[in-house]
Design an enzyme around this catalytic site. Structure first.
Site, PDB file in Angstrom:
ATOM      1  N   HIS A  71      -6.846  -7.093   0.169  1.00 28.26           N
ATOM      2  CA  HIS A  71      -6.946  -5.672  -0.153  1.00 28.26           C
ATOM      3  C   HIS A  71      -6.204  -5.368  -1.454  1.00 28.26           C
ATOM      4  O   HIS A  71      -5.156  -5.947  -1.732  1.00 28.26           O
ATOM      5  CB  HIS A  71      -6.363  -4.837   0.985  1.00 28.26           C
ATOM      6  CG  HIS A  71      -7.016  -5.101   2.307  1.00 28.26           C
ATOM      7  ND1 HIS A  71      -6.650  -6.151   3.109  1.00 28.26           N
ATOM      8  CD2 HIS A  71      -8.028  -4.465   2.948  1.00 28.26           C
ATOM      9  CE1 HIS A  71      -7.398  -6.148   4.206  1.00 28.26           C
ATOM     10  NE2 HIS A  71      -8.251  -5.146   4.123  1.00 28.26           N
TER      11      HIS A  71
ATOM     12  N   ASP B 263      -3.799 -10.956  -1.678  1.00 31.91           N
ATOM     13  CA  ASP B 263      -4.183 -10.305  -0.435  1.00 31.91           C
ATOM     14  C   ASP B 263      -5.647  -9.873  -0.528  1.00 31.91           C
ATOM     15  O   ASP B 263      -6.166  -9.629  -1.620  1.00 31.91           O
ATOM     16  CB  ASP B 263      -3.278  -9.080  -0.243  1.00 31.91           C
ATOM     17  CG  ASP B 263      -3.354  -8.440   1.122  1.00 31.91           C
ATOM     18  OD1 ASP B 263      -4.369  -7.784   1.397  1.00 31.91           O
ATOM     19  OD2 ASP B 263      -2.380  -8.547   1.886  1.00 31.91           O
TER      20      ASP B 263
ATOM     21  N   HIS C 196       0.801  -1.227   0.000  1.00 34.10           N
ATOM     22  CA  HIS C 196       0.000   0.000   0.000  1.00 34.10           C
ATOM     23  C   HIS C 196       0.835   1.279   0.000  1.00 34.10           C
ATOM     24  O   HIS C 196       0.316   2.345  -0.351  1.00 34.10           O
ATOM     25  CB  HIS C 196      -0.918   0.038   1.222  1.00 34.10           C
ATOM     26  CG  HIS C 196      -1.966  -1.025   1.238  1.00 34.10           C
ATOM     27  ND1 HIS C 196      -2.845  -1.218   0.203  1.00 34.10           N
ATOM     28  CD2 HIS C 196      -2.272  -1.966   2.177  1.00 34.10           C
ATOM     29  CE1 HIS C 196      -3.659  -2.227   0.497  1.00 34.10           C
ATOM     30  NE2 HIS C 196      -3.316  -2.706   1.687  1.00 34.10           N
TER      31      HIS C 196
END
Length: 373
Positions: free
Chosen positions: A170, A168, A132
């Site tokens: 996300h 994942d 991220h």
């Protein structure tokens, strides 16, 4: 080809996050210990992770951000302009005593893995996978984007055509922001629809070869097998990458508190095995995962899969004792966990119906694969 290598570090034994933070649990250290107890991690394949130097981090991150991160760790506090500009000192990315050194160690491990697979090989780096972080901003528990740093390092080592696969829960917003427009980079992300960071829509190609598949709540093993066989493997076969980085966040497993997906860890391991069969150069990272037992079981299973080890039906007594010692007091599930979390490594399969929205999403993305080549 040499045996797979495992990159770890004792820095992961520290607990720098506050008790309420989702990362205030042991993760990589438990994987290291569990793999050693069952005899899967001899010293001959374990590699201690170096810490990436600031100059190396600036291969992706901006110099001002790296300096802000260094300064925040040294001073133990950030001012409001730093918080607003760089995302440091927030609830997700708090100031703590290892906020530079720990992610820099993960980045150093990921970049070392790139060097180790240059001539062929498999490397597991469970401490990496922080997908991220942005070039100039911390984001989503991630201070540095070790995935992007590894991919860019593979480029510097002479490998042009690369693939990144992310399972994942996300979406890999930081990776797509950093590399999405690169036509020699294939990005595949399978993530929960409607889940933070609310990016990675089906129609979003990242300006290049990004294949984003948002999946519904309750995403099951049968649906992951459909995605694996009908999307991930055909895309890799068509793209023909010289190396693959697989981000194997454990938060898509049913027991994780930060998603609403319903996979068994066996579904993850089946993806790992299949992707391993598509390349001579593979780096497998960790990523999300916020249940200490499911993370340890999943990533230790990843290591077993990469090596072709037989997984016992029941863990040996020393391994059970290790899992018994884990605590997770701030979650209800941690106060009364099932014995399977302590005594076994593999979940029971979680099969189900392949729903129309999964089939439709896969079909839409398959139509785009031919245009990438």
């Amino acid at each position: 080809m040499t045996a797979p290598r495992f990159i770890g570090s004792e820095i992961y034994r520290a607990a720098p996050f506050g008790g309420h933070h989702p990362l205030a649990i042991p993760r990589v250290s438990t994987v290291m210990d569990l793999a050693r107890v069952v005899g899967w991690l001899p010293g001959s394949v374990y590699v201690n992770s170096p810490r990436a130097r600031p100059a190396a981090l600036m291969g992706f991150h901006t110099p001002d951000y790296v300096q802000a991160l260094l300064r925040a760790e040294a001073e133990g506090v950030v001012d409001e302009p730093t918080r607003v500009t760089y995302g440091l000192g927030t609830l997700s990315n708090p100031v703590h005593a290892l906020m530079y050194r720990r992610p820099a160690t993960s980045a150093g491990g990921a970049m070392l893995a790139a060097e180790m697979v240059r001539g062929g090989g498999v490397v597991h780096v469970p401490g990496a996978g922080t997908h991220h972080a942005m070039a100039a901003r911390a984001n989503g528990f991630c201070y540095l984007n070790d995935v992007v740093l590894a991919l860019l390092h593979l480029r510097r080592l002479g490998l042009r055509r690369l693939a990144y696969v992310d399972i994942d829960a996300h979406h890999c917003d930081g990776v797509q922001a950093g590399l999405g427009g690169d036509r020699d980079m294939l990005l595949i992300s399978v993530h929960e629809a409607g889940r933070w960071p609310f990016t990675g829509a089906l129609e979003d190609d990242g300006g290049g070869n990004a294949l984003n598949l948002p999946v519904p709540r309750g995403f099951n093993d049968s649906e992951m097998a459909h995605v694996r066989d009908r999307l991930i493997l055909p895309a890799l076969e068509a793209f023909r990458p010289e190396a693959i980085v697989l981000q194997c966040g454990a938060d898509a497993v049913l027991e994780d508190p930060l998603s609403r997906l319903a996979l068994s860890n066996g579904a993850h391991l089946a993806v790992v095995k299949a992707v391993q069969g598509m390349t001579d150069r593979l780096i497998v990272t960790g990523g999300g995962g916020y249940n200490p037992w499911s993370v340890a079981r999943c990533w230790t299973g990843v290591w077993a899969t990469l090596n072709g080890f037989d997984v016992p039906d029941r863990l040996p007594p020393d391994a059970v004792a290790l899992m018994d010692a884990l605590v997770w007091p701030r979650r209800a599930a941690g106060r009364n966990p099932p014995r399977a979390w302590f005594e076994t490594l593999l979940d029971a399969p979680r099969a189900g119906v392949v729903r129309p929205e999964v089939e439709t999403g896969v079909a839409v993305l398959r139509d785009r694969i031919a245009g990438m080549v």
